[in-house]
Design a protein around this motif. Structure first.
Motif, PDB file in Angstrom:
ATOM      1  N   UNK A  17      -6.827   2.430  -4.011  1.00 25.55           N
ATOM      2  CA  UNK A  17      -6.740   3.079  -5.328  1.00 25.55           C
ATOM      3  C   UNK A  17      -6.286   2.080  -6.382  1.00 25.55           C
ATOM      4  N   UNK A  18      -5.319   1.232  -6.052  1.00 28.51           N
ATOM      5  CA  UNK A  18      -4.843   0.213  -6.992  1.00 28.51           C
ATOM      6  C   UNK A  18      -5.965  -0.750  -7.358  1.00 28.51           C
ATOM      7  N   UNK A  19      -6.728  -1.172  -6.370  1.00 28.44           N
ATOM      8  CA  UNK A  19      -7.849  -2.090  -6.615  1.00 28.44           C
ATOM      9  C   UNK A  19      -8.896  -1.416  -7.500  1.00 28.44           C
ATOM     10  N   UNK A  20      -9.239  -0.181  -7.190  1.00 27.09           N
ATOM     11  CA  UNK A  20     -10.239   0.541  -7.986  1.00 27.09           C
ATOM     12  C   UNK A  20      -9.781   0.704  -9.433  1.00 27.09           C
ATOM     13  N   UNK A 103       5.018  -4.084  -5.458  1.00 26.83           N
ATOM     14  CA  UNK A 103       4.788  -2.639  -5.419  1.00 26.83           C
ATOM     15  C   UNK A 103       5.902  -2.017  -4.583  1.00 26.83           C
ATOM     16  N   UNK A 104       6.512  -0.967  -5.126  1.00 28.18           N
ATOM     17  CA  UNK A 104       7.570  -0.247  -4.416  1.00 28.18           C
ATOM     18  C   UNK A 104       7.270   1.241  -4.455  1.00 28.18           C
ATOM     19  N   UNK A 135       2.093   5.309 -10.739  1.00 26.92           N
ATOM     20  CA  UNK A 135       3.389   5.999 -10.789  1.00 26.92           C
ATOM     21  C   UNK A 135       3.243   7.422 -11.306  1.00 26.92           C
ATOM     22  N   UNK A 136       2.283   7.624 -12.183  1.00 31.50           N
ATOM     23  CA  UNK A 136       2.036   8.956 -12.738  1.00 31.50           C
ATOM     24  C   UNK A 136       1.415   9.907 -11.722  1.00 31.50           C
ATOM     25  N   UNK A 141       6.854   3.560  -7.371  1.00 30.73           N
ATOM     26  CA  UNK A 141       7.958   3.466  -8.332  1.00 30.73           C
ATOM     27  C   UNK A 141       7.510   2.783  -9.613  1.00 30.73           C
ATOM     28  N   UNK A 142       8.143   3.157 -10.706  1.00 37.25           N
ATOM     29  CA  UNK A 142       7.890   2.470 -11.991  1.00 37.25           C
ATOM     30  C   UNK A 142       8.640   1.170 -12.019  1.00 37.25           C
TER      31      UNK A 142
END
Length: 142
Positions: A17-20, A103-104, A135-136, A141-142
């Motif tokens: 998801x982060x990559x996309x 990333x946390x 984060x949303x 974590x932010x």
């Protein structure tokens, strides 16, 4: 004596998801983005690239992800004194070029995100937005 330990790591679903998101944000901003996510042991979990991305950005994104994952720091926060020593001492696996973010989740370090393809400042902006959007919608974590 304890014979093992448990280490939290990012899931493939979260990494993908982060990559996309990085590719989507880059395309919106006119940047042919490449993104990678590594776990704390520097193993690549997910990788993706926009059509037209430069070949060297694939390697740069991986190095940014591995640096953030293994040091638990944003790549731009690595001291300038290590700018040459870090890549040399790690066999060029690590970098101090901006665009790598740790990333946390739930207070646990779980990996690193590396974005490449634009200027270091553009890469960092894209990575920061990815983490904000995650984060949303997730436990990141932010």
């Amino acid at each position: 004596m304890t014979m093992y330990r448990t280490v939290p790591v990012i899931t493939y679903a979260a990494a993908a998801r982060a990559v996309a998101l990085a590719v989507e944000i880059g395309e919106r901003d006119g940047v042919a983005t490449v993104a990678a996510v590594a776990d704390p042991s520097m193993a690549l979990v997910a990788f993706g690239r926009s059509d037209g991305a430069t070949p060297h950005s694939a390697e740069t994104s991986r190095r940014k992800a591995q640096t953030a994952a293994s040091t638990r720091k944003r790549t731009a926060q690595i001291p300038e004194a290590l700018a040459t020593a870090l890549p040399l001492g790690s066999g060029n696996q690590l970098t101090t070029i901006d665009g790598g973010f740790p990333i946390a989740a739930d207070g646990h370090h779980i990996g690193g995100l590396g974005v490449a393809g634009g200027t270091p400042a553009q890469d960092a902006e894209i990575a920061a937005e990815v983490l904000e959007r995650l984060a949303d919608t997730t436990g990141i974590d932010r």
